[in-house]
Design a protein around this motif. Structure first.
Motif, PDB file in Angstrom:
ATOM      1  N   ASN A 152       0.921  -1.103   0.277  1.00  0.00           N
ATOM      2  CA  ASN A 152       0.192  -0.180  -0.086  1.00  0.00           C
ATOM      3  C   ASN A 152       0.702   1.404  -0.070  1.00  0.00           C
ATOM      4  N   SER A 153       2.272   1.220   0.593  1.00  0.00           N
ATOM      5  CA  SER A 153       2.852   2.461   0.750  1.00  0.00           C
ATOM      6  C   SER A 153       3.913   2.431  -0.593  1.00  0.00           C
ATOM      7  N   TYR A 154       3.503   1.807  -2.123  1.00  0.00           N
ATOM      8  CA  TYR A 154       3.976   1.639  -2.896  1.00  0.00           C
ATOM      9  C   TYR A 154       5.754   1.097  -2.768  1.00  0.00           C
ATOM     10  N   SER A 155       6.022   0.436  -1.831  1.00  0.00           N
ATOM     11  CA  SER A 155       7.375   0.570  -1.797  1.00  0.00           C
ATOM     12  C   SER A 155       7.914  -0.589  -1.598  1.00  0.00           C
ATOM     13  N   ARG A 156       7.057  -2.088  -2.117  1.00  0.00           N
ATOM     14  CA  ARG A 156       7.766  -3.351  -1.732  1.00  0.00           C
ATOM     15  C   ARG A 156       7.179  -3.574  -3.206  1.00  0.00           C
ATOM     16  N   LEU A 157       7.873  -4.790  -4.060  1.00  0.00           N
ATOM     17  CA  LEU A 157       7.243  -5.692  -4.778  1.00  0.00           C
ATOM     18  C   LEU A 157       6.912  -6.968  -4.151  1.00  0.00           C
ATOM     19  N   LEU A 158       5.274  -7.064  -3.851  1.00  0.00           N
ATOM     20  CA  LEU A 158       5.352  -8.374  -3.361  1.00  0.00           C
ATOM     21  C   LEU A 158       5.069  -9.950  -3.857  1.00  0.00           C
TER      22      LEU A 158
ATOM     23  N   LYS B 279       2.083 -13.707  -3.968  1.00  0.00           N
ATOM     24  CA  LYS B 279       1.507 -14.857  -3.389  1.00  0.00           C
ATOM     25  C   LYS B 279       1.585 -15.994  -4.018  1.00  0.00           C
ATOM     26  N   SER B 280       2.219 -17.536  -3.855  1.00  0.00           N
ATOM     27  CA  SER B 280       1.655 -18.136  -4.144  1.00  0.00           C
ATOM     28  C   SER B 280       1.705 -19.748  -4.309  1.00  0.00           C
ATOM     29  N   GLU B 281       0.937 -20.169  -5.333  1.00  0.00           N
ATOM     30  CA  GLU B 281       0.449 -21.816  -4.412  1.00  0.00           C
ATOM     31  C   GLU B 281       0.825 -22.550  -3.868  1.00  0.00           C
ATOM     32  N   GLU B 282       2.106 -22.288  -4.750  1.00  0.00           N
ATOM     33  CA  GLU B 282       3.250 -23.081  -3.699  1.00  0.00           C
ATOM     34  C   GLU B 282       3.533 -23.215  -2.181  1.00  0.00           C
ATOM     35  N   GLY B 283       3.227 -21.398  -1.963  1.00  0.00           N
ATOM     36  CA  GLY B 283       3.812 -21.031  -0.732  1.00  0.00           C
ATOM     37  C   GLY B 283       2.369 -21.084   0.086  1.00  0.00           C
ATOM     38  N   ASN B 284       1.473 -22.320  -0.646  1.00  0.00           N
ATOM     39  CA  ASN B 284       0.010 -21.921   0.182  1.00  0.00           C
ATOM     40  C   ASN B 284      -0.449 -20.622   0.158  1.00  0.00           C
ATOM     41  N   TRP B 285      -0.276 -19.388  -0.545  1.00  0.00           N
ATOM     42  CA  TRP B 285      -0.294 -18.140  -0.504  1.00  0.00           C
ATOM     43  C   TRP B 285       0.028 -17.268   0.449  1.00  0.00           C
ATOM     44  N   ALA B 286       1.414 -17.669   0.803  1.00  0.00           N
ATOM     45  CA  ALA B 286       1.396 -16.693   1.833  1.00  0.00           C
ATOM     46  C   ALA B 286       2.709 -15.635   1.036  1.00  0.00           C
ATOM     47  N   GLU B 287       2.700 -14.314   1.777  1.00  0.00           N
ATOM     48  CA  GLU B 287       2.733 -13.055   1.788  1.00  0.00           C
ATOM     49  C   GLU B 287       4.073 -13.583   1.433  1.00  0.00           C
ATOM     50  N   THR B 288       5.332 -12.769   0.316  1.00  0.00           N
ATOM     51  CA  THR B 288       6.475 -12.479   0.347  1.00  0.00           C
ATOM     52  C   THR B 288       7.392 -11.382  -0.253  1.00  0.00           C
ATOM     53  N   THR B 289       8.115 -10.957  -0.174  1.00  0.00           N
ATOM     54  CA  THR B 289       9.179  -9.188  -0.777  1.00  0.00           C
ATOM     55  C   THR B 289      10.018 -10.377  -1.917  1.00  0.00           C
ATOM     56  N   ILE B 290       9.364  -9.481  -3.011  1.00  0.00           N
ATOM     57  CA  ILE B 290       9.891  -9.870  -4.071  1.00  0.00           C
ATOM     58  C   ILE B 290      11.374  -8.666  -4.018  1.00  0.00           C
ATOM     59  N   LEU B 291      10.675  -7.755  -4.197  1.00  0.00           N
ATOM     60  CA  LEU B 291      12.019  -6.677  -4.482  1.00  0.00           C
ATOM     61  C   LEU B 291      11.081  -5.188  -3.660  1.00  0.00           C
ATOM     62  N   THR B 292      12.529  -4.488  -3.348  1.00  0.00           N
ATOM     63  CA  THR B 292      12.154  -3.638  -2.540  1.00  0.00           C
ATOM     64  C   THR B 292      11.769  -2.171  -2.624  1.00  0.00           C
ATOM     65  N   LYS B 293      11.548  -1.238  -3.411  1.00  0.00           N
ATOM     66  CA  LYS B 293      12.440  -0.326  -3.822  1.00  0.00           C
ATOM     67  C   LYS B 293      13.291   0.998  -3.408  1.00  0.00           C
ATOM     68  N   ASP B 294      14.265   0.407  -2.385  1.00  0.00           N
ATOM     69  CA  ASP B 294      15.835   0.935  -2.155  1.00  0.00           C
ATOM     70  C   ASP B 294      16.364  -0.357  -2.724  1.00  0.00           C
ATOM     71  N   GLU B 295      16.179  -0.921  -2.531  1.00  0.00           N
ATOM     72  CA  GLU B 295      16.481  -2.036  -3.480  1.00  0.00           C
ATOM     73  C   GLU B 295      17.216  -2.499  -4.698  1.00  0.00           C
ATOM     74  N   LEU B 296      15.782  -1.636  -5.531  1.00  0.00           N
ATOM     75  CA  LEU B 296      15.397  -1.092  -6.579  1.00  0.00           C
ATOM     76  C   LEU B 296      17.127   0.340  -6.977  1.00  0.00           C
ATOM     77  N   GLN B 297      16.425   0.954  -6.261  1.00  0.00           N
ATOM     78  CA  GLN B 297      16.989   2.579  -6.212  1.00  0.00           C
ATOM     79  C   GLN B 297      19.043   2.061  -6.174  1.00  0.00           C
ATOM     80  N   ASN B 298      19.182   0.892  -5.374  1.00  0.00           N
ATOM     81  CA  ASN B 298      20.781   0.926  -5.169  1.00  0.00           C
ATOM     82  C   ASN B 298      21.531   0.318  -5.696  1.00  0.00           C
ATOM     83  N   ALA B 299      19.934  -0.433  -6.957  1.00  0.00           N
ATOM     84  CA  ALA B 299      20.931  -1.309  -8.576  1.00  0.00           C
ATOM     85  C   ALA B 299      20.729  -0.126  -9.665  1.00  0.00           C
TER      86      ALA B 299
END
Length: 725
Positions: free
Chosen positions: A58-64, A66-86
């Motif tokens: 909701n803060s537009y700061s992280r790409l999240l 949910k996966s069927e293999e992970g039983n639809w648990a939420e995980t973080t793929i990439l953050t705005k800060d990680e992207l900006q540093n790259a």
């Protein structure tokens, strides 16, 4: 003790009354997206070749995800800060200040994201490896560059530098065109004024070795003056505006070869004033298919051209109509096929899918009942089925469908009545289903199409409860003026409704093609401004007359050559419905609409001047001969061919019929419905001795957006308050 209890009750009542306050004009304008935003998932996308859905927090700061293999648990793929540093690591000579994670991102493959970012010095089209968290591929552009289009192999990108095309590769940038005359426009999505479903002006070949693009010559089109009042001395900024019956633009299609750096023009032939649509590369890359539509828009040829020579090969098939033919989509080739494709047309009554082969033979009709296809989705991994979203319930609902390509068997995948949207996973096994209806603010589920298991991701609560006294709304059905066709209507009751009282009415109208105001979604498809007016003790009513969207060819085409006539007849059936209600004050009926709705508002005020006491017409079409070729001639033909029709709906000729209070509003920079329309009507009113109110927004175009929208809504509300109550 009694005093304490009494005080507690008093405070409770006071708090409740405060919590149930009416909407402010700011909330009525922006509240649906801010104060009362419904719980949602932001920018959902299926990750390619996975059973994973990604989205932003909701803060537009992280790409999240949910996966069927992970039983639809939420995980973080990439953050705005990680992207900006790259980005800083890759482009040390530039500066990046990402305010949010890129909203418009796309998955190229399982691990590669594509998006655009802006540095201080340049703009960049990025392909990013989320596993390694590094930039995989990049194209840099001028900060003025736009419409970046990357080739299938990821090695080339075409982009627009003003009216010319450039291609950037790893070795540098090449100019594809170099037209100095600004009247020659290359690769623009504004070709044919973006009618006929045109959303882009450049198409890479499947093998990434050629680029097809529009070349638009509008040097012969009349310059139309728009006055910029912001300068010390007002300046004229001309725009090319081909009015109905006047000289139109001439468009060709060019093929540029990346390797030879040579161009050729497809031999689309004469006349020069025709429309080129549905541009599609054959998967082999050897041929290009083009829908060639006559200027009269009643004759379409689907043609095949040789991409190596530009030569015309053959016409696959033709469509003709006594009204108009309206191609809106490119062809979609079947998976692993160079010879069969999906074609969308309403030729048999409803826009549906057909399978044709490249010889022009109809292989299979895939239409289902009276369902109108609104969104073509994707094929399953085996290429046996294709998915789409289509209309049901007389256009009120949208549902997901699956159709088997070989047999044509169609299955409706969703069942809960409402407006469904979403997408299919790349293997075709999981459905991201988001829907709302009049009682459901928003619900999002993942449906496993094989196991039929449903996983709920969002079940939003009503964001208005306890915050504002939102008036009652109901969907109604009215019989049209033809005596048989059901029309969808929406009735919003005044707040604190008292059936023994009589209330004034605001009719909100659009009424034109490709628009639908009444749907089975939360709030019934209305904006909060409608509810604001109801809170101020108006009955607010809308009906989708014949001529509007999502009901099929006959429903829409009834307007041909005589815009306004059948639309008004249906609107008056809505007025009959209102007058049958004891709580409606028949002496206090007003109407408001914008664009085609402004035309309808003015038409109703003039043609039914004993019914409508007040009207607010925004950006109104007054004389269809002042409107542009592509839209206007589709529905009215050329003035030279249909003078009686143009005369009949020329509202300057009826200005002397005005009785009530009419408020006309226009944007001074409007390049769509130019200000000449309202000016002509004002002049006609002066000559007829009729008083009319007028307001101009100096810096706005066809509508009033941004914070000035609050100002507009307040003016409309005030006008009804002063002159209708």
């Amino acid at each position: 003790m009694k005093k304490i209890t009494f005080l507690s009750v008093f405070l409770l009542v006071g708090i409740t009354a405060f919590a149930q306050k009416n909407l402010t004009i700011e909330e009525a304008t922006f509240g649906q997206y801010r104060n009362f935003a419904v719980e949602n998932i932001v920018a959902p996308q299926w990750r390619k070749d996975t059973k994973t859905v990604t989205y932003l927090d909701n803060s537009y700061s992280r790409l999240l995800s949910k996966s069927e293999e992970g039983n639809w648990a939420e995980t973080t793929i990439l953050t705005k800060d990680e992207l900006q540093n790259a980005l800083k690591s890759k482009f040390s000579s530039d500066e990046f200040q990402l305010r949010m994670f890129p909203y418009s991102y796309a998955w190229i493959d399982k691990n590669t994201l594509e998006f655009e970012v802006a540095g201080k010095n340049s703009k960049y089209l990025i392909q990013f490896d989320v596993a390694k968290k590094e930039v995989k591929n990049v194209f840099a552009f001028s900060s003025e560059g736009r419409n970046q289009t990357i080739s299938a192999d990821g090695k080339n990108t075409a982009w627009l530098d003003d009216n010319n095309i450039k291609i950037t590769t790893a070795s540098g940038t090449t100019a594809v065109t170099s037209d100095e005359n600004k009247g020659i426009v290359n690769g623009s999505e504004n070709t044919h004024r973006q009618e006929f479903g045109i959303k882009k002006g450049m198409w890479w070949s499947p093998k990434s070795d050629k680029l097809a693009f529009y070349k638009k010559n509008e040097t012969m089109v009349a310059d139309y003056p728009l006055v910029d009042f912001g300068a010390r001395i007002a300046q004229t900024k001309n725009t090319k505006y081909p009015m109905a019956g006047e000289k139109s633009e001439e468009v060709t299609l060019v093929i540029y070869d990346v390797n030879s750096k040579k161009s050729l023009t497809l031999q689309t032939g004469e006349p020069k004033e025709q429309f080129l649509t549905s541009i599609t590369w054959e998967p082999s890359g050897k041929f290009v298919y083009v829908g060639v539509l006559s200027r009269g828009q009643d004759h379409l040829k689907l043609n095949k051209y040789d991409a190596l020579t530009g030569a015309f090969v053959k016409t696959l098939f033709e469509e003709k109509a006594t009204t108009y033919v309206e191609p809106l989509h490119d062809l979609t080739f079947l998976p692993n096929s160079n010879s069969e494709f999906l074609y969308r047309t309403e030729k048999d009554g409803f826009e549906q899918l057909y399978v044709y082969n490249t010889d022009g033979k109809l292989v299979k009709k895939l239409g289902f009942k009276d369902v109108v296809v609104t969104d073509l989705l994707d094929f399953d991994s085996e290429g046996k089925n294709v998915f789409y979203i289509g209309t049901t319930n007389n256009g009120l609902d949208r549902h997901f469908f699956k159709v088997e390509l070989k047999s044509g068997k169609t299955t409706q995948l969703t069942s809960v009545s409402g407006m469904h949207s979403g997408s299919i996973s790349s293997d075709g096994t999981l459905l991201f289903d988001q829907y709302s209806n009049v009682t459901t603010p928003n619900e999002i589920n993942i449906i496993n199409l094989k196991s039929k298991k449903t996983t709920n991701l969002v079940k939003a609560s009503n964001p208005y409860v306890g915050k504002t006294n939102l008036p009652k709304m109901e969907l109604v059905t009215i019989t049209s003026a033809d005596g048989k066709t059901p029309l969808n209507g929406r009735l919003i009751y005044p707040a604190n409704f008292d059936a023994s009282k009589k209330y004034p009415v605001m009719v909100y109208v659009y009424g034109g093609p490709h628009a639908q105001l009444v749907t089975n979604k939360f709030l019934g498809g209305a904006t909060l401004f409608d509810y604001y007016m109801a809170q101020n003790e108006y009955v607010v009513f809308t009906v989708d007359n014949r001529g509007s969207d999502a009901r099929g060819k006959d429903f829409e085409h009834v307007i041909h050559k005589n815009l306004g006539v059948n639309e008004m007849a249906d609107q008056m059936k809505g007025i009959e419905f209102l007058k049958s209600k004891s709580f409606v004050d028949q002496t206090k009926i007003g109407v408001y609409g914008w664009s085609f709705g402004g035309f309808m508002t003015t038409s109703l005020m003039l043609n039914h001047n004993d019914t409508f006491k007040v009207g607010v017409a925004g950006g109104p079409v007054i004389d269809w001969s002042y409107y542009e070729v592509m839209y206007g001639e589709r529905y009215m033909d050329m003035p030279q061919e249909n003078q009686a029709g143009y005369d009949n709906n020329n509202l300057t000729k009826k200005a002397n019929q005005l009785k009530g209070r009419l408020f006309m509003i226009h944007g001074a920079q409007d390049p769509v419905v130019v200000q000449q329309h309202s000016m002509a009507f004002i002049e006609a009113c002066i000559k007829a001795g009729k008083q009319v109110d007028y307001f101009l927004y100096p810096t706005h175009e066809h509508n009033v957006s941004g914070k000035d929208r609050v100002h507009l809504n307040q003016k409309i509300a005030d006008y009804f308050e002063v002159h209708l109550k």
